[in-house]
Design a protein around this motif. Structure first.
Motif, mmCIF file in Angstrom:
data_model
loop_
_atom_site.group_PDB
_atom_site.id
_atom_site.type_symbol
_atom_site.label_atom_id
_atom_site.label_comp_id
_atom_site.label_asym_id
_atom_site.label_seq_id
_atom_site.Cartn_x
_atom_site.Cartn_y
_atom_site.Cartn_z
ATOM 1 N N ILE A 141 0.995 -0.877 0.007
ATOM 2 C CA ILE A 141 -0.128 -0.137 0.162
ATOM 3 C C ILE A 141 1.126 1.372 -0.178
ATOM 4 O O ILE A 141 1.607 1.299 0.858
ATOM 5 C CB ILE A 141 -1.050 -0.089 1.269
ATOM 6 C CG1 ILE A 141 -1.728 -1.275 1.244
ATOM 7 C CG2 ILE A 141 -1.728 1.269 1.156
ATOM 8 C CD1 ILE A 141 -2.510 -1.607 2.682
ATOM 9 N N VAL A 142 0.804 2.092 -1.039
ATOM 10 C CA VAL A 142 1.238 3.427 -1.234
ATOM 11 C C VAL A 142 0.656 4.336 -0.183
ATOM 12 O O VAL A 142 1.358 5.107 0.644
ATOM 13 C CB VAL A 142 1.422 3.720 -2.495
ATOM 14 C CG1 VAL A 142 2.456 5.227 -2.448
ATOM 15 C CG2 VAL A 142 2.526 2.765 -3.419
ATOM 16 N N GLN A 143 -0.547 4.395 -0.506
ATOM 17 C CA GLN A 143 -1.414 5.508 0.196
ATOM 18 C C GLN A 143 -2.784 4.989 0.470
ATOM 19 O O GLN A 143 -3.473 4.154 -0.544
ATOM 20 C CB GLN A 143 -1.554 6.726 -0.595
ATOM 21 C CG GLN A 143 -1.829 7.989 0.368
ATOM 22 C CD GLN A 143 -1.610 9.310 -0.676
ATOM 23 O OE1 GLN A 143 -0.745 9.207 -1.479
ATOM 24 N NE2 GLN A 143 -2.375 10.231 -0.447
ATOM 25 N N ALA A 144 -3.344 5.328 1.714
ATOM 26 C CA ALA A 144 -4.717 4.641 1.861
ATOM 27 C C ALA A 144 -5.461 6.092 2.036
ATOM 28 O O ALA A 144 -5.178 7.005 2.622
ATOM 29 C CB ALA A 144 -5.099 3.828 3.071
ATOM 30 N N SER A 145 -6.821 6.002 1.473
ATOM 31 C CA SER A 145 -7.743 7.165 1.611
ATOM 32 C C SER A 145 -8.250 7.152 3.175
ATOM 33 O O SER A 145 -8.389 6.241 3.748
ATOM 34 C CB SER A 145 -8.780 7.040 0.506
ATOM 35 O OG SER A 145 -9.647 6.093 0.803
ATOM 36 N N ALA A 146 -9.095 8.255 3.178
ATOM 37 C CA ALA A 146 -9.973 8.303 4.358
ATOM 38 C C ALA A 146 -11.124 7.470 4.541
ATOM 39 O O ALA A 146 -11.419 7.050 3.014
ATOM 40 C CB ALA A 146 -10.381 9.788 4.615
ATOM 41 N N PRO A 147 -11.716 7.131 5.304
ATOM 42 C CA PRO A 147 -12.921 6.058 5.561
ATOM 43 C C PRO A 147 -14.262 6.461 4.549
ATOM 44 O O PRO A 147 -14.265 7.824 4.770
ATOM 45 C CB PRO A 147 -13.381 5.873 6.864
ATOM 46 C CG PRO A 147 -12.032 6.242 7.688
ATOM 47 C CD PRO A 147 -11.391 7.160 6.725
ATOM 48 N N MET A 148 -14.597 5.719 3.822
ATOM 49 C CA MET A 148 -15.868 6.310 3.104
ATOM 50 C C MET A 148 -16.960 5.247 2.911
ATOM 51 O O MET A 148 -16.741 4.200 3.470
ATOM 52 C CB MET A 148 -15.486 6.454 1.386
ATOM 53 C CG MET A 148 -14.369 7.675 1.444
ATOM 54 S SD MET A 148 -13.629 7.357 -0.209
ATOM 55 C CE MET A 148 -12.799 5.899 -0.213
ATOM 56 N N GLY A 149 -18.094 5.536 2.564
ATOM 57 C CA GLY A 149 -19.239 4.627 2.721
ATOM 58 C C GLY A 149 -19.143 3.661 1.877
ATOM 59 O O GLY A 149 -18.513 3.509 0.688
#
Lengths: 476, 289
Positions: free
Chosen positions: B216-224
């Motif tokens: 994983i290079v980058q993970a986003s913020a939690p989303m629906g």
């Protein structure tokens, strides 16, 4: 080196060697044929397999190639990997018409959009002898429009290994067969040649004067080639033995005839002085008291007895029948004169006798005497009454030269050939054994014969001394 | 004998024909229509067992036959749903916000106790990049143009950077499946990819060798979390029954088996507000584009 030349090798070696060479040639030709056929079969097999593989692959890849969808193309390649494991594809490239890679089985080595490598350029399938891999190709089009091509590098190591294994098997089997046939050939030829070698060995012994027939028990069946050859050999051996016996008998007869003739000559020679001797004896009986007469009678007795003694001595030497290998001397020539004089006188011939031999000459005395006596008797027989017989003997440069000449009609052609032809061994059909004896002795002594006349007969014999003869190669 | 026997047989025939006609007509009028449920590829290479389980569970709950309809792209499934040709579908949050007026949420899966998930930017294990900026010039694999995590999140982040996928990446392509994005990156076909964090996490358990080739290079913020939705035009009774079948899934054995396969905890009713974050991303991406 000449002894090592192949044509001098024994047959028992040459034939198996020939079989071996032929087998090697045949084996090489068969091996080459098998390998060429195997390679063609393998190429056809690879073509067939790769054809089926590329058919399946192009069907799966066609939609992705039309859409130029790298994921779809890769996914199709990835899924085909397990399905076509038997093909042994090491590398598969999906190449667009512009020569760039749309997808590859190994995307890290051949990234999306990179130029297709040179080795993946379209070319007919070739199974290179040492190559572990080969490239197969398929152009893909839709509705006649090229949408790209598929290139796959397949593992052909197994095929190369199969060819190598086949080659090794061929070489092994052929080598074993060649060896087997060579050994069998050697054994068979040896067996087949054994009677021939036996015959050859016996013929070789014949050259040494021992032509022995093969015992009946050892003869192969008469209906075989070898059986016939052995019987022919036995027949030849029997004929030669018979001829030798005949010759021996003839020579004995001739010797006896000579003995008879000279017994009478000797009796004549002994008889001649006997009258004088008896007169001398009577003179002693009557006038024994007269010292002078007694002395003359005794002297007469002595001379007469000496003459008889000489005649008897010469005859003894000549006829005692023993081999007389001592060197020839002046006395031997003089003895001959004593022997021939009575014959000459009987025929009213004049003897012109000169010899310059001093001491001895290294040549067997008996053989020389036999030659000279036979020539002299021949000359006496051929000369007309009152004719002259010339005898010359001398030694010069290690050569004893003996010349006997007469004033007869000359030698007939057969007699000349008998004397001068060194290979003429035939026995004269009638009479003339004296000249045949001369010719035989001349050959034994390796002497030379020179003939002259008519008119008359002029025979010159040159005998080299024993030392010179020893240096010459043995007569065949 | 012949004269009496014949009329009797004719009567029998007439009765039989009438009975047969009645039997054939009745089920056609009363038969329950097959309920259709749309699905896009999730994370399984072969999900036939899962599909049969889902069909079985919902069919049992609804008392009607259920058929799962699979399509390759999100757009196909969404279009069928909006057009009323599917009774329900498990769709991504992004198509939902795109068609919020036409669609109604049935239930939202609970993943690790919440109806939320993240989007991951992934690269091969040996890549040193720490953020999206380090992936410039890559060959990039997206999942689907209508996928939130598989496209929208990365597009919005690039829009924030003042660029767009076409300019930022040397080349990009869609694999139409989060699992395929992971395969493309692991194989080296793509140097980086945009993937659903839930799928990546679950696959890390199921296929550690494949996922292990990526990081994983980058993970986003939690989303629906991608919701189950239905058309607003759909039969409200059916929608209710459907929602009930989903919400009660943990209560039945076959339901729990489905949840275990999908590594989910259950379902919540959810609300459109859960996807406001995705709607914001969509706006940012559009603004950037």
């Amino acid at each position: 080196m000449r002894a090592l030349a192949p044509r001098r090798w024994p047959l028992a070696l040459r034939v198996p060697l020939l079989i071996t060479l032929l087998m090697i040639g045949i084996a090489a030709a068969i091996s080459k044929l098998v390998l060429v056929r195997l390679e063609a079969t393998q190429a056809a097999h690879v073509e067939e397999l790769s054809g089926a593989y590329l058919d399946g692959l192009s069907t799966a890849l066609l939609p992705a190639m039309i859409r130029r969808d790298p994921w779809e193309a890769f996914d199709a390649l990835d899924r085909s990997r397990a399905r076509y494991r038997g093909v042994g594809a090491l590398r598969v490239l999906v190449v667009l018409p512009d020569g760039t890679v749309l997808a590859a089985s190994d995307p890290i080595r051949h990234p999306l959009g990179a130029a297709s490598p040179e080795e993946a350029s379209p070319a007919p399938l070739r199974l290179e002898p040492g190559a572990a891999t080969a490239w197969i190709h398929r152009a893909v089009s839709e509705g006649g429009v090229p949408v790209g091509r598929i290139a796959a590098e397949v593992d052909v190591m197994a095929l190369a290994a199969e060819r190598r294994a086949t080659l090794l098997a061929l070489v092994g089997v052929n080598a074993a067969l060649t060896l087997l046939f060579a050994i069998l050939g050697w054994l068979l030829v040896r067996r087949m040649l054994r009677p021939v070698l036996r015959l050859s060995e016996r013929l070789g012994r014949a050259a040494e004067g021992r032509l022995e027939p093969i015992p009946e028990a050892e003869l192969p069946p008469a209906d075989t080639e070898v059986g016939r050859a052995f019987r022919h050999y036995n027949a030849a051996a029997a004929a030669i033995a018979e001829r030798e016996a005949l010759l021996t008998r003839l020579a004995e007869q001739e010797r006896r005839a000579l003995v008879g003739r000279y017994a009478s000559a000797m009796a004549h020679e002994v008889n001649n002085p006997l009258g004088g001797l008896f007169n001398a004896v009577r003179m002693i009986q009557r006038h024994g008291d007269d010292a002078d007469r007694r002395s003359r009678a005794a002297s007469l007795l002595e001379r007469g007895l000496t003459g008889i003694h000489n005649i008897v001595r010469a005859s003894l030497i000549l006829w005692r029948g023993e081999a007389d290998a001592r060197p020839v001397s002046a006395a031997d020539i003089d003895d001959l004169r004593l022997l021939i004089e009575s014959e000459a006188r009987r025929r009213d011939l004049v003897l012109d006798w000169q010899h310059g031999i001093e001491g001895s000459f290294p040549a067997p005395a008996q053989a020389v005497r036999q030659i000279a006596l036979n020539l002299l008797l021949n000359a006496c027989a051929a000369s007309p009454p009152g004719g002259r017989i010339t005898v010359r003997a001398g030694v010069a440069g290690g050569v004893l030269t003996l010349v006997v000449a007469d004033e007869g009609p000359g030698l007939p052609v057969e007699a000349r050939r008998l004397l001068t032809d060194r290979h003429e061994a035939g026995v004269p059909q009638a009479g003339g054994l004296g000249l045949w004896t001369v010719a035989r002795l001349v050959r034994e002594l390796d002497a030379s014969v020179q003939l002259a006349g008519p008119p008359g007969t002029h025979v010159t014999i040159r005998i080299q001394d024993a030392e010179h003869r020893a240096q010459l190669p043995a007569a065949a | 004998m012949r004269r009496t026997a014949l009329p009797a047989r004719r009567r029998l025939h007439r009765r039989a024909l009438l009975a047969a006609a009645a039997t054939l007509a009745a089920p056609r009028a009363q038969a329950a229509r097959t309920v259709t449920l749309g699905l896009t590829p999730v994370f399984l290479d072969s999900d036939i067992v899962l599909v049969r389980q889902i069909e079985g569970h919902i069919s049992a709950r609804l008392g009607r036959p259920v058929q799962v309809v699979k399509r390759r792209t999100y757009r196909e499934v969404t279009s069928l749903l909006v057009a009323g040709q599917l009774d329900a579908a498990w769709i991504c949050g992004y198509p939902f916000v795109q068609h919020r007026d036409a669609l109604e949420i049935l239930a939202v899966p609970l993943y690790r106790g919440a109806p939320l998930y993240r989007a991951y930017l992934i690269a091969r294990q040996d890549r040193g990049a720490a953020t999206l900026a380090g992936l410039r010039g890559d060959i990039h694999a997206f999942s689907d143009p209508d996928s939130n995590s598989g496209f929208l999140v990365t597009s919005a982040m690039l829009a924030d950077l003042g660029t767009a996928p076409g300019a930022f990446f040397a080349r990009s392509f869609f694999t139409y499946g989060h699992r395929n994005v992971i395969r493309a990156v692991a194989a080296g076909l793509a140097q980086s990819g945009s993937v659903d964090g839930y799928v990546w996490d679950v696959m890390a358990d199921l296929e550690p060798a494949l996922v292990g080739a990526t990081r994983i290079v980058q993970a986003s913020a939690p989303m629906g979390f991608p919701p189950f939705a239905t058309s607003r035009q759909a039969d409200p009774g059916l929608a209710r029954a459907f929602r009930d079948a989903l919400l009660t899934m943990p209560e039945t054995a076959d339901g729990r088996a489905i949840l275990a396969t999908l590594r989910l905890d259950g379902f919540v009713a959810g609300s459109p507000g859960l996807f406001d974050g995705i709607a914001a991303l969509s706006r940012r991406a559009r603004a950037g584009g």
